[in-house]
Motif scaffolding. Structure first.
Motif, PDB file in Angstrom:
ATOM      1  N   HIS A   1      35.100  37.693  45.307  1.00  0.00           N
ATOM      2  CA  HIS A   1      34.083  36.698  44.785  1.00  0.00           C
ATOM      3  C   HIS A   1      34.227  35.507  45.584  1.00  0.00           C
ATOM      4  N   LEU A   2      35.384  35.166  46.190  1.00  0.00           N
ATOM      5  CA  LEU A   2      35.670  33.763  46.817  1.00  0.00           C
ATOM      6  C   LEU A   2      34.988  33.912  48.284  1.00  0.00           C
ATOM      7  N   SER A   3      35.110  35.211  48.771  1.00  0.00           N
ATOM      8  CA  SER A   3      34.423  35.328  50.131  1.00  0.00           C
ATOM      9  C   SER A   3      32.885  35.089  50.155  1.00  0.00           C
ATOM     10  N   LEU A   4      32.522  35.522  48.945  1.00  0.00           N
ATOM     11  CA  LEU A   4      30.992  35.274  48.711  1.00  0.00           C
ATOM     12  C   LEU A   4      30.450  33.996  48.179  1.00  0.00           C
ATOM     13  N   PHE A   5      31.528  33.126  47.739  1.00  0.00           N
ATOM     14  CA  PHE A   5      31.369  31.843  47.451  1.00  0.00           C
ATOM     15  C   PHE A   5      30.556  32.123  45.798  1.00  0.00           C
ATOM     16  N   GLN A   6      31.022  32.996  45.116  1.00  0.00           N
ATOM     17  CA  GLN A   6      30.805  33.292  43.565  1.00  0.00           C
ATOM     18  C   GLN A   6      31.588  32.637  42.880  1.00  0.00           C
ATOM     19  N   MET A   7      31.651  31.270  42.642  1.00  0.00           N
ATOM     20  CA  MET A   7      32.785  30.395  42.021  1.00  0.00           C
ATOM     21  C   MET A   7      32.853  30.919  40.533  1.00  0.00           C
ATOM     22  N   PRO A   8      31.896  30.971  39.875  1.00  0.00           N
ATOM     23  CA  PRO A   8      31.781  31.242  38.345  1.00  0.00           C
ATOM     24  C   PRO A   8      32.494  32.735  38.229  1.00  0.00           C
ATOM     25  N   SER A   9      32.221  33.434  39.064  1.00  0.00           N
ATOM     26  CA  SER A   9      32.918  34.890  39.093  1.00  0.00           C
ATOM     27  C   SER A   9      34.438  34.545  39.324  1.00  0.00           C
ATOM     28  N   ALA A  10      34.605  34.000  40.407  1.00  0.00           N
ATOM     29  CA  ALA A  10      35.977  33.844  40.701  1.00  0.00           C
ATOM     30  C   ALA A  10      36.918  33.057  39.637  1.00  0.00           C
ATOM     31  N   ALA A  11      36.178  32.095  38.965  1.00  0.00           N
ATOM     32  CA  ALA A  11      36.851  31.363  37.720  1.00  0.00           C
ATOM     33  C   ALA A  11      37.302  32.332  36.790  1.00  0.00           C
TER      34      ALA A  11
END
Length: 262
Positions: free
Chosen positions: A226-236
């Motif tokens: 998720h970080l590699s795709l810049f999906q920050m809410p999912s990473a959180a």
């Protein structure tokens, strides 16, 4: 008239060791270029706040939460199984490493333990991923390999520091070597060994989460994706799951250690 006892010889070992450590710390600060002020510039503060704002609000969709829960269970399983394998290997290696089979096996086995714990978990995972492929199996073996080196050394030191008189007494009275070890030496060291094991299990929870970054499964693999795709809410959400998992294991480990010391 009795003579006055000679004054005790001054031990310079401890002051010299402290002085060497202080010199090492000073040299570390002198050789590293630490620009602490760069963290507090307006540009750095703005960039950091903007980056952190991207994590809010966390992803709370039910399918994603279930996926995160499965990854958390996978991370917990990796750490528990890796620690269990390390305990078995550590106990097997600790006996010769404690000198119970002679001086030559002691040196050889301690060298093996040094190699096992000198290689970080990430390096073990990178090596084992080539052999076992992506997934939690390689991560579990990586945790077991590194932790076996750590626990083997700690177990061996505990066995060496155990009082030899109880085991020697049983041997003198006709008990076998194995029976004397299990009834005299092992009960002395078992609480300490269990404390070491619980502490390493706590560390392996964190390590298992990190190993996922190199493809070993669990929460770490989700976080990297998720970080590699810049999906920050999912990473959180994944980061919060990591924090909750570590807090849970810390609480369980603390309760078990308190029960062992009573």
């Amino acid at each position: 008239m009795s003579r006055m006892p000679a004054p005790p010889r001054r031990d310079w070992g401890t002051p010299l060791l402290v002085l060497a450590l202080v010199a090492l710390v000073v040299a570390s600060f002198a050789t590293l270029r630490l620009d602490v002020a760069a963290f507090f510039t307006p540009e750095a503060v703005d960039t950091t706040l903007e980056f952190l704002a991207g994590f809010a609000p966390p992803e709370m969709a039910t399918p994603f939460l279930l996926k995160t829960l499965n990854a958390a269970v996978e991370t917990l399983s990796m750490s528990a199984l890796g620690t269990l394998l390390a305990v078995i290997a550590g106990l097997v290696l600790a006996l010769p490493a404690a000198g119970r089979w002679g001086a030559a096996p002691r040196g050889a086995v301690r060298l093996v333990l040094n190699v096992l714990r000198s290689i970080p978990e990430l390096v073990w995972a990178a090596i084992l991923l080539v052999a076992a492929g992506l997934g939690p199996f390689a991560g579990t073996l990586a945790l077991a390999a590194h932790t076996a080196g750590v626990l083997g050394r700690l177990f061996a030191d505990a066995l060496e520091n155990a009082a030899p008189l109880p085991e020697a007494t049983l041997r003198t009275n006709g008990a076998g070597a194995l029976a004397a070890f299990f009834y005299a030496t092992l009960p002395q060291t078992l609480p300490q060994m269990l404390s070491y094991t619980l502490y390493r299990w706590e560390n392996n929870i964190r390590a298992a989460a990190v190993l996922g970054v190199v493809g070993a499964g669990g929460l770490g693999q989700m976080l990297k994706y998720h970080l590699s795709l810049f999906q920050m809410p999912s990473a959180a959400t994944v980061v919060i799951a990591m924090l909750l998992l570590v807090a849970l294991v810390d609480a369980v480990s603390f309760a078990l250690r308190r029960a062992l010391t009573r």
